[in-house]
Each structure stands twice: as C-alpha cells, then as structure tokens.
Design a protein around this motif. Structure first.
Motif, PDB file in Angstrom:
ATOM      1  N   VAL A 296      12.425   4.784  12.654  1.00  0.00           N
ATOM      2  CA  VAL A 296      11.137   5.331  13.064  1.00  0.00           C
ATOM      3  C   VAL A 296      10.377   4.363  13.969  1.00  0.00           C
ATOM      4  O   VAL A 296       9.146   4.320  13.945  1.00  0.00           O
ATOM      5  N   THR A 297      11.080   3.603  14.790  1.00  0.00           N
ATOM      6  CA  THR A 297      10.401   2.768  15.771  1.00  0.00           C
ATOM      7  C   THR A 297      10.024   3.607  16.979  1.00  0.00           C
ATOM      8  O   THR A 297      10.537   4.712  17.198  1.00  0.00           O
ATOM      9  N   ARG A 298       9.122   3.063  17.801  1.00  0.00           N
ATOM     10  CA  ARG A 298       8.709   3.763  19.015  1.00  0.00           C
ATOM     11  C   ARG A 298       9.881   3.926  19.969  1.00  0.00           C
ATOM     12  O   ARG A 298      10.006   4.947  20.648  1.00  0.00           O
ATOM     13  N   THR A 299      10.767   2.935  20.031  1.00  0.00           N
ATOM     14  CA  THR A 299      11.914   3.023  20.930  1.00  0.00           C
ATOM     15  C   THR A 299      12.866   4.135  20.513  1.00  0.00           C
ATOM     16  O   THR A 299      13.359   4.894  21.358  1.00  0.00           O
ATOM     17  N   GLU A 300      13.117   4.245  19.228  1.00  0.00           N
ATOM     18  CA  GLU A 300      14.036   5.277  18.748  1.00  0.00           C
ATOM     19  C   GLU A 300      13.477   6.688  18.938  1.00  0.00           C
ATOM     20  O   GLU A 300      14.220   7.637  19.175  1.00  0.00           O
ATOM     21  N   ALA A 301      12.170   6.820  18.814  1.00  0.00           N
ATOM     22  CA  ALA A 301      11.533   8.130  18.964  1.00  0.00           C
ATOM     23  C   ALA A 301      11.254   8.483  20.418  1.00  0.00           C
ATOM     24  O   ALA A 301      10.796   9.589  20.707  1.00  0.00           O
ATOM     25  N   ASN A 302      11.550   7.556  21.335  1.00  0.00           N
ATOM     26  CA  ASN A 302      11.223   7.722  22.749  1.00  0.00           C
ATOM     27  C   ASN A 302      12.382   8.399  23.485  1.00  0.00           C
ATOM     28  O   ASN A 302      13.250   7.740  24.037  1.00  0.00           O
TER      29      ASN A 302
ATOM     30  N   GLY B 210       0.812  -1.204   0.000  1.00  0.00           N
ATOM     31  CA  GLY B 210       0.000   0.000   0.000  1.00  0.00           C
ATOM     32  C   GLY B 210       0.846   1.255   0.000  1.00  0.00           C
ATOM     33  O   GLY B 210       2.030   1.229   0.340  1.00  0.00           O
ATOM     34  N   VAL B 211       0.242   2.369  -0.425  1.00  0.00           N
ATOM     35  CA  VAL B 211       0.918   3.666  -0.483  1.00  0.00           C
ATOM     36  C   VAL B 211       0.192   4.611   0.467  1.00  0.00           C
ATOM     37  O   VAL B 211      -1.027   4.818   0.334  1.00  0.00           O
ATOM     38  N   TYR B 212       0.929   5.214   1.406  1.00  0.00           N
ATOM     39  CA  TYR B 212       0.306   6.008   2.455  1.00  0.00           C
ATOM     40  C   TYR B 212       1.043   7.332   2.633  1.00  0.00           C
ATOM     41  O   TYR B 212       2.274   7.359   2.800  1.00  0.00           O
ATOM     42  N   GLY B 213       0.288   8.423   2.622  1.00  0.00           N
ATOM     43  CA  GLY B 213       0.843   9.719   2.937  1.00  0.00           C
ATOM     44  C   GLY B 213       0.900   9.921   4.432  1.00  0.00           C
ATOM     45  O   GLY B 213       0.418   9.085   5.224  1.00  0.00           O
ATOM     46  N   PRO B 214       1.479  11.041   4.902  1.00  0.00           N
ATOM     47  CA  PRO B 214       1.631  11.258   6.346  1.00  0.00           C
ATOM     48  C   PRO B 214       0.315  11.317   7.103  1.00  0.00           C
ATOM     49  O   PRO B 214       0.282  11.030   8.309  1.00  0.00           O
ATOM     50  N   ASP B 215      -0.781  11.682   6.437  1.00  0.00           N
ATOM     51  CA  ASP B 215      -2.079  11.765   7.111  1.00  0.00           C
ATOM     52  C   ASP B 215      -2.916  10.507   6.913  1.00  0.00           C
ATOM     53  O   ASP B 215      -4.083  10.472   7.311  1.00  0.00           O
ATOM     54  N   GLU B 216      -2.327   9.469   6.309  1.00  0.00           N
ATOM     55  CA  GLU B 216      -3.060   8.238   6.025  1.00  0.00           C
ATOM     56  C   GLU B 216      -2.501   7.026   6.757  1.00  0.00           C
ATOM     57  O   GLU B 216      -2.890   5.890   6.496  1.00  0.00           O
ATOM     58  N   LEU B 217      -1.600   7.258   7.687  1.00  0.00           N
ATOM     59  CA  LEU B 217      -0.890   6.148   8.310  1.00  0.00           C
ATOM     60  C   LEU B 217      -1.738   5.364   9.300  1.00  0.00           C
ATOM     61  O   LEU B 217      -1.372   4.247   9.675  1.00  0.00           O
ATOM     62  N   ASP B 218      -2.863   5.918   9.733  1.00  0.00           N
ATOM     63  CA  ASP B 218      -3.720   5.187  10.659  1.00  0.00           C
ATOM     64  C   ASP B 218      -4.212   3.871  10.063  1.00  0.00           C
ATOM     65  O   ASP B 218      -4.479   2.907  10.798  1.00  0.00           O
ATOM     66  N   ARG B 219      -4.327   3.819   8.753  1.00  0.00           N
ATOM     67  CA  ARG B 219      -4.804   2.585   8.113  1.00  0.00           C
ATOM     68  C   ARG B 219      -3.664   1.758   7.501  1.00  0.00           C
ATOM     69  O   ARG B 219      -3.921   0.747   6.851  1.00  0.00           O
ATOM     70  N   ALA B 220      -2.427   2.192   7.704  1.00  0.00           N
ATOM     71  CA  ALA B 220      -1.288   1.434   7.179  1.00  0.00           C
ATOM     72  C   ALA B 220      -1.014   0.216   8.063  1.00  0.00           C
ATOM     73  O   ALA B 220      -1.067   0.310   9.291  1.00  0.00           O
ATOM     74  N   PRO B 221      -0.711  -0.940   7.480  1.00  0.00           N
ATOM     75  CA  PRO B 221      -0.459  -2.161   8.262  1.00  0.00           C
ATOM     76  C   PRO B 221       0.963  -2.187   8.837  1.00  0.00           C
ATOM     77  O   PRO B 221       1.738  -3.121   8.587  1.00  0.00           O
ATOM     78  N   LEU B 222       1.290  -1.181   9.617  1.00  0.00           N
ATOM     79  CA  LEU B 222       2.624  -1.098  10.211  1.00  0.00           C
ATOM     80  C   LEU B 222       2.734  -2.043  11.398  1.00  0.00           C
ATOM     81  O   LEU B 222       1.769  -2.260  12.140  1.00  0.00           O
ATOM     82  N   SER B 223       3.936  -2.571  11.610  1.00  0.00           N
ATOM     83  CA  SER B 223       4.198  -3.351  12.815  1.00  0.00           C
ATOM     84  C   SER B 223       4.015  -2.451  14.039  1.00  0.00           C
ATOM     85  O   SER B 223       4.309  -1.247  13.992  1.00  0.00           O
ATOM     86  N   PRO B 224       3.544  -3.001  15.176  1.00  0.00           N
ATOM     87  CA  PRO B 224       3.384  -2.197  16.398  1.00  0.00           C
ATOM     88  C   PRO B 224       4.685  -1.569  16.885  1.00  0.00           C
ATOM     89  O   PRO B 224       4.652  -0.615  17.661  1.00  0.00           O
ATOM     90  N   GLU B 225       5.831  -2.089  16.443  1.00  0.00           N
ATOM     91  CA  GLU B 225       7.111  -1.517  16.871  1.00  0.00           C
ATOM     92  C   GLU B 225       7.355  -0.136  16.277  1.00  0.00           C
ATOM     93  O   GLU B 225       8.098   0.661  16.830  1.00  0.00           O
ATOM     94  N   PHE B 226       6.725   0.159  15.147  1.00  0.00           N
ATOM     95  CA  PHE B 226       6.944   1.453  14.506  1.00  0.00           C
ATOM     96  C   PHE B 226       6.076   2.533  15.143  1.00  0.00           C
ATOM     97  O   PHE B 226       4.956   2.277  15.580  1.00  0.00           O
TER      98      PHE B 226
ATOM     99  N   GLN C 259      11.387  -8.636  15.724  1.00  0.00           N
ATOM    100  CA  GLN C 259      11.222  -9.118  17.086  1.00  0.00           C
ATOM    101  C   GLN C 259      10.842  -7.913  17.943  1.00  0.00           C
ATOM    102  O   GLN C 259      10.988  -6.776  17.517  1.00  0.00           O
ATOM    103  N   ARG C 260      10.352  -8.159  19.125  1.00  0.00           N
ATOM    104  CA  ARG C 260       9.979  -7.054  19.999  1.00  0.00           C
ATOM    105  C   ARG C 260      11.227  -6.244  20.355  1.00  0.00           C
ATOM    106  O   ARG C 260      12.194  -6.782  20.881  1.00  0.00           O
ATOM    107  N   GLY C 261      11.184  -4.955  20.038  1.00  0.00           N
ATOM    108  CA  GLY C 261      12.326  -4.088  20.320  1.00  0.00           C
ATOM    109  C   GLY C 261      13.497  -4.315  19.397  1.00  0.00           C
ATOM    110  O   GLY C 261      14.616  -3.926  19.726  1.00  0.00           O
TER     111      GLY C 261
END
Length: 520
Positions: free
Chosen positions: A473-479, A411-427, A456-458
């Motif tokens: 752009v993972t949650r850990t890196e942005a934290n 899929g192709v997603y802009g910055p305002d369309e990421l809510d429906r992107a199938p991203l891993s929970p780590e991102f 893998q987790r983390g």
C-alpha cells in the motif's frame, strides 16, 4: 513504420482468414505489468521510450495516473479489468485457501484454472467474450485462444489449439531464422553471465535458475511469439486483444524496479509498441490501442537479509518483546469487553505464513472463517504483541467486527481515521483505506496481514526474497497509469478503481454492453 506495416499486413493477409466475430470498434489493450506512472514519466524524459513519448507529446494520446484499488496485485486487477469484479476475493498472487486446506499460487496453471472457473461462475461477461484473444493473462476469461496461465493446466486443450495458435506466425516473421537464433543465443549467453554474477555477489542461488529460464523462455521466446500473434490478430480483425507485457515485472522482482536490467525492458517494449501502433492504424478496420499498468513496483529490502531469518521463523518462534499494549487492546475491542484467554482444545493446525512480497498473510487458524480482533486477543496475543512492536512492520491489518482496522505505531485506525495515523510518507493513505474496506469481504486473506515498514525513500522491508515488490500500500505501488487515443470514443480519465475501467471499456467495445450471464 507505415511502409513496414503495409508490407506486413499484405503478407499476413494472404495467409490467414478473417476472424468470424465483429464489433463496432476494435481494441488492443497492452498491459505493462508492474510499471508505475512515475517511472514511465522518467523514461519519457530520459529518452528510454521515444516512441511512446512522441504519442503523448503530439497530443495523439492522453496519459493519466490511475488508481485501481488494493491489493496492488495482478490477479486482483485482472479480475476487475476483465470481469468487472470489485470483490473478487483474490488477496495476493499466492495465499492459503481455507476451503481447500492448501496454498494457492497463480503461477501454478491448475490453481489459475480453478480461480478462473470461479470467476466465470460469478456470472459476469468478460471483455474477451465474443471472439477476443488474450496473451499471458492469468485468466483465459472467455478468450477464443488458449495462451493464458489457466489454459496451461490442460495438455489436451493446448494440443487441440496448437494449429490455431500457430496460424500466421511464419508470415509475420520480421527476421530470418538464422538471425533470430543468433540473437537468442547471444541473449541467453548474456543472461547466464548476469545471473552468475548476481548470485555470486549475494551468495544465494535459490531463484536464479528459474529467473534464467524466465529470461529465455518467457521474456524472449514467449513475448516475441505473443507480440507476433497480436500482429496477426489485427490483420485478421480479432475484435479485442489483451496483451500482457510481463518482462519488466519479472526483472523488477529479481533485480529491483530501477535496476539497469529493468529499465532496459522499458526501452524494449517501446519498440514493440511502435510496431503494434503502426499495424493498428494500417489494417482495414483500425484498432484503438490502450496502454495501461496494473500497479507499481517498490524497492524491497528482504527481512531475511536484514534479520538473518525468514518471517515465519521470527513470527512464530521468536521471543515476545513485551505484552500487547493496553491502548491497542482497547482499540481492538472497540468498546466491547476484553476477552479472557482462550485455551479451548481445537483440531491441530500449523500456522501458515504466506510471504507475498512486501506484505504477508498470516493464517493462525484452520477454521473456514478468518479470526476477528477479539478472537486474536484471546488466542494469539503473543503474535499481536510481536508484530506491533517490530520496527520492521509498518502496518498490521486485522478485522474488527464487520470492518477492519490498521495498527500503526501503537494506534488503531479505521479506514476513515487514517488522516491522523502516523504513517510514513511512503504509504498511500488512499490505498490503506481501500484495503481496509475490502478486507472484511476477502475471506481468503490472512487472519493478520502485515505490511513492511518504509525504511528508505521508495523502499520497504520485504518478506519474500526479492528486490522489487508490489501488492502493498505504498504510493509507488498504487501509482498506475492509463493511456488512450485522443480520437477514441472513450474517456478513461479520473478512474478510481479497475471496475470503472472495465465498465467504460465494455460500454465502448462490447456491442451491446452485455448484461450478467445466467449461470445454472
């Protein structure tokens, strides 16, 4: 500690002159390079940082999560913190510069100086202008002293500043020479044994000699010197001190962010923080101590270890698993007609792949301007097909028109369309969106930017040969984190970009809050 600090301040005060510059309030900014907020919280609970825990639990300090933007890399953060620049055009720690026609690396002093001069030329006032000192920063940023990566490029400059840098060091010693050398010798011996064991277990020595030198020269001698000089600076009344503690970051890259060696550095820095804080409260004009990190670290699983070859070899020489999907092609065109294959003769250019950790910048053209989505479709459909079909790559970022999009699982997603992107929970969807918004103005970034998949987790796939990565752009890196005294006249809560951090610090600790400098 108060008694120790009193004695140290008196001893140093007899040997050094006061600083010539004054501000309404003094500040020490301690930059814990690469430490994510979650790891700091765990260290507090586990007792690895007892002094810092006491500051937070007593209410003397506020501690909060912070988000500084993307990419989650030190050059981008320091440009925002020191200069207040949101669009600094710094895509990573290393990249391919289209104008210069070569790779640029921030651990090369000449490259760091060139970037620092460009940032200075933008006309913004730095937090270190007007008498500040910086230690182990990439950029000098107007500091009066010369202990940054950018100043190492000039031997004459370093030679001229030698006597100034050594001022007060002997008076600030907390141990005798023999005791210090014995400890240094033991540390070197243990580091050499650890390096030998690690390299033999992996059957890979390519980074170990450099890591051993870093352990001895930077993490032991260098940091000890910088810490001592910061104590001297506080006694002298230097108005702003920026101290970068890079030990954890260095170890996390080579051994992993949760390795025993990396966690030891959190305990080590806690002791240094207690000394800095004691002196900050003891000197005649006390200091506000602000503690922050620039990004987090995530476990990195090298692609080379998983696939047996490096990214450039796989990307440019491997077999194409199939054509680019029609859905992706339509999304990249965004209503525009699909381009015909472009076989126009051009000047020879060997594609450049910059492995920047768990993300990579791919430069497919030697042209000054990056390629846009339709140009990629016309000229490099095989590369797009390869990266979008690979299970090792979680996100592919490209420019589309005047914006940018992420290619995720077909899929192709802009910055305002990421809510429906199938991203891993780590991102972190917030970090992905921020990166997409910045990418069009970041001409130094690759034509295609790849982010390793979360496997893998983390942990994510890494493109460089390292076991802890950041810039992605993972949650850990942005934290990230920021901590400040409860009685300080500044509120650092709710920050959503490093530029906001700069603005609040400048308003409080620069007098008056400086306007843009005129650059002729």
């Amino acid at each position: 500690m108060h008694m120790w600090a009193n004695g140290l301040v008196r001893r140093i005060g007899r040997k050094v002159p006061p600083a010539s510059q004054r501000r309404p309030r003094n500040v020490v900014i301690v930059h814990l390079d690469g430490v994510p907020k979650t790891l700091l919280d765990e260290a507090i609970v586990a007792g690895r940082m007892p002094f810092f825990a006491s500051l937070v639990r007593s209410g003397a300090f506020h501690l909060e999560d912070a988000f500084w933007g993307a990419p989650t890399s030190t050059p981008y953060f320091q440009a925002g913190l020191l200069y207040g620049m949101r669009h600094s055009n710094l895509p990573a720690y290393s990249w391919y510069d289209r104008e210069l026609g070569r790779e640029v690396r921030m651990n090369a002093p000449s490259d760091a100086r060139e970037v620092d001069e460009r940032l200075r030329g933008a006309g913004r006032t730095s937090l270190l202008d007007g008498g500040g000192h910086g230690y182990f920063s990439l950029f000098r940023a107007g500091a009066d002293n010369a202990l940054s990566m950018s100043t190492l490029a000039s031997f004459k400059q370093m030679a001229r500043s030698f006597s100034y840098e050594m001022m007060g060091v002997s008076a600030a010693r907390t141990r005798g020479t023999f005791s210090y050398l014995r400890t240094l010798g033991m540390d070197t011996w243990h580091a050499a044994r650890e390096v030998r064991h690690w390299a033999r277990s992996l059957q890979d020595w390519r980074h170990e000699q450099g890591f051993l030198l870093s352990r001895v020269l930077l993490q032991r001698l260098g940091w000890s010197f910088a810490h001592t000089k910061a104590l001297v600076d506080m006694v002298r009344g230097v108005p702003a001190i920026y101290l970068v503690y890079g030990n954890y970051d260095e170890v996390a890259h080579r051994r992993g962010p949760r390795s025993p060696l990396a966690l030891e550095e959190l305990h080590r820095v806690d002791t240094y923080l207690s000394e800095l804080y004691a002196v900050a409260r003891t000197v005649e004009r006390p200091y506000d101590v602000i503690i922050l990190s620039d990004h987090g670290h995530v476990d990195s699983l090298p692609l080379e270890q998983r696939q047996g070859r490096r990214l450039a070899q796989w990307l440019l020489e491997g077999e194409v698993p199939g054509p680019l999907s029609e859905d992706l092609a339509r999304g990249l065109c965004d209503g525009r007609p699909r381009p015909a294959p472009d076989t126009t003769p051009r000047a020879p250019f060997t594609p450049v792949v910059m492995e920047c950790g768990n993300f990579a910048h791919v430069y497919l053209s030697g042209e000054r301007q990056p390629l846009e989505a339709r140009e990629l479709l016309a000229r490099h459909p095989d590369v797009l097909a390869r990266v979008t079909r690979s299970p090792e790559i979680g996100i592919v970022a490209v420019r589309r028109g005047s914006s940018a999009v992420a290619l995720v699982k077909g899929g192709v997603y802009g910055p305002d369309e990421l809510d429906r992107a199938p991203l891993s929970p780590e991102f972190s969807r917030r970090a992905v969106a921020e990166f997409l918004r910045v990418l069009p103005s970041m001409t130094t970034a690759g034509d295609v930017v790849l982010f390793g998949e979360a496997v893998q987790r983390g942990g994510t796939v890494g493109f460089a040969w390292e076991f802890g990565s950041h810039g992605g752009v993972t949650r850990t890196e942005a934290n990230s984190l920021v901590a400040w005294p409860a009685n300080a006249p500044v509120d650092l809560s709710g920050l959503s970009h490093c530029v906001q951090l700069h603005e609040r610090l400048a308003e409080t600790y620069l007098d008056p809050a400086p306007p843009l400098r005129l650059v002729l």
